[in-house]
Design a protein around this motif. Sequence first.
Motif, short mmCIF file in Angstrom:
data_model
loop_
_atom_site.label_atom_id
_atom_site.label_comp_id
_atom_site.label_asym_id
_atom_site.label_seq_id
_atom_site.Cartn_x
_atom_site.Cartn_y
_atom_site.Cartn_z
N ILE A 5 0.85 -1.21 0.00
CA ILE A 5 0.00 0.00 0.00
C ILE A 5 0.88 1.25 0.00
CG2 ILE A 5 -1.68 1.33 1.34
CD1 ILE A 5 -2.79 -1.41 2.31
N LEU A 6 1.96 1.21 0.83
CA LEU A 6 2.88 2.35 0.89
C LEU A 6 3.53 2.59 -0.44
CD1 LEU A 6 4.55 1.72 4.39
CD2 LEU A 6 2.95 3.55 3.79
N SER A 7 3.89 1.53 -1.11
CA SER A 7 4.55 1.68 -2.43
C SER A 7 3.59 2.33 -3.42
CB SER A 7 5.00 0.31 -2.94
OG SER A 7 5.95 -0.26 -2.08
N ILE A 8 2.34 1.84 -3.32
CA ILE A 8 1.34 2.41 -4.25
C ILE A 8 1.15 3.91 -3.97
CG2 ILE A 8 -1.09 2.38 -4.92
CD1 ILE A 8 -1.00 -0.68 -4.34
N CYS A 24 4.01 5.89 -5.19
CA CYS A 24 3.96 6.04 -6.66
C CYS A 24 2.94 7.10 -7.06
CB CYS A 24 3.61 4.69 -7.30
SG CYS A 24 4.94 3.47 -7.17
N ILE A 25 1.80 6.99 -6.36
CA ILE A 25 0.75 7.98 -6.67
C ILE A 25 1.25 9.39 -6.35
CG2 ILE A 25 -1.55 8.80 -6.04
CD1 ILE A 25 -2.29 5.83 -5.52
N LEU A 26 1.89 9.51 -5.20
CA LEU A 26 2.40 10.84 -4.79
C LEU A 26 3.44 11.36 -5.75
CD1 LEU A 26 2.44 13.11 -2.74
CD2 LEU A 26 4.15 11.80 -1.41
N ALA A 27 4.32 10.47 -6.19
CA ALA A 27 5.37 10.90 -7.14
C ALA A 27 4.75 11.33 -8.44
CB ALA A 27 6.36 9.72 -7.33
N MET A 34 2.33 17.95 -11.19
CA MET A 34 2.31 19.32 -10.71
C MET A 34 3.55 20.09 -11.20
SD MET A 34 0.91 18.91 -6.82
CE MET A 34 1.05 20.63 -6.52
N TYR A 35 4.68 19.35 -11.23
CA TYR A 35 5.91 19.96 -11.73
C TYR A 35 5.77 20.34 -13.19
CZ TYR A 35 10.74 20.37 -13.30
OH TYR A 35 11.89 20.81 -13.89
N LYS A 36 5.20 19.43 -13.95
CA LYS A 36 5.01 19.67 -15.37
C LYS A 36 4.09 20.88 -15.57
CE LYS A 36 6.10 17.54 -18.52
NZ LYS A 36 7.18 17.76 -19.46
N LYS A 37 2.99 20.86 -14.81
CA LYS A 37 2.06 21.98 -14.93
C LYS A 37 2.72 23.29 -14.54
CE LYS A 37 -2.31 19.44 -14.28
NZ LYS A 37 -3.53 19.29 -13.45
N ASN A 38 3.51 23.22 -13.49
CA ASN A 38 4.19 24.46 -13.04
C ASN A 38 5.15 24.95 -14.11
OD1 ASN A 38 4.89 26.50 -11.15
ND2 ASN A 38 6.77 25.39 -10.65
N GLY A 39 5.87 24.07 -14.75
CA GLY A 39 6.79 24.46 -15.83
C GLY A 39 6.03 25.05 -16.99
N ASN A 40 4.92 24.40 -17.30
CA ASN A 40 4.10 24.96 -18.39
C ASN A 40 3.59 26.35 -18.04
OD1 ASN A 40 4.48 22.66 -19.95
ND2 ASN A 40 2.67 21.62 -19.12
N LEU A 41 3.20 26.51 -16.77
CA LEU A 41 2.72 27.82 -16.31
C LEU A 41 3.82 28.88 -16.43
CD1 LEU A 41 0.60 26.83 -13.17
CD2 LEU A 41 -0.25 27.75 -15.34
#
Length: 347
Positions: free
Chosen positions: A5-8, A11-14, A20-27
């Motif tokens: 569960i922790l791994s999942i 992964c979800i958090l990453a 969010m990083y991608k969106k921020n770069g696009n912004l």
Amino acid sequence: MIYLILSILICILATVLWIMYKKNGNLQKLQQQILQEHEKQMNETAITYEEKEQLLLSNFDQIQYGAQKVHQKELEQYKNKSEIELNKLSTDYQKKLAQSEQNHLEKVNDLEEQIYGLKKQVRNTGEVATHQILREWKKSCIRRGVLKEEEFHIIPNIFIPNDSKKGERTNRQVDHLLLSRTGIYVLETKYWQGTVVHGLSKEDAGVFSFLLEGMKQKGNGQNDERTIVFVPKIIDDESGNIKKIIQIHSYGEPVSQAKSTAYVTKIYLADQTNMSNLYVTPVVYFGYPQKDEKMNGFLDFSNSDVQRLSTKQELESFLDRENQKEKRFTVVQLQQFKEIIENANYI
């Protein structure tokens, strides 16, 4: 199971972080693009504004230049119009001035002719003969170097204004006025034909004192002097025979005339120059006609201190003696006297 569960979750958090990083770069890119676009628009706006400003300034300069041209043209037109009007006024003034001067000159000429006519009427042969003697004497002195032209002025037949005690203005006629550096002289000329007996008093006349009785003379003194002239005449009597007679004439008293004329001249010159120490010397010249010398003569019984002369030689000798005296006036003063006397004839 927990690890799974922790791994999942990791992964979800990453994944979320990456998204969010991608969106921020696009912004950031979008923001950068928006900033660049805005900057581009601002630059274009600034360029457009500058161009419009330059255009407006250019149009203003053109308008101002055009206005200046119009103003300058109007100014030149006004200036040209003013110069034309001024030239016209100047021309009209010059014409009026020339006409006025011509009218004045004509009046002056008429007046001079009238004065000349009056002078000609009162001028006699004796004054002309005396004037010739004076001119010859002056020329001789200049040739001999004892006199300069400007040091002696001969002014003949002039009229000096004279204010009487009653306040009336008359004119005193002067036969000759002589202006010299040694003095001022009034020359009274008497060109009488016949034998002149001058300065005769009742005491001197003796048995002939009756001749003086009928002569009107101011003063009643025993020694009042008279001047009489014995004139020889040839006439036809009632029978047609030729006879020689002697006529007795009384023409006035030349010494008193000369004194009065000198006094009037002195007063007039003193008033005109403010020179209170002026003295005018009276002189009487009995210049009887030389052509009739046998019929003429001169007897002088007068005790007057006024100089009396009866021949050309006596007149010239008197002038020579006076010319050797101490100088009293400058050449400039003589010229001033001359102008005053000459102008007096037009008052």
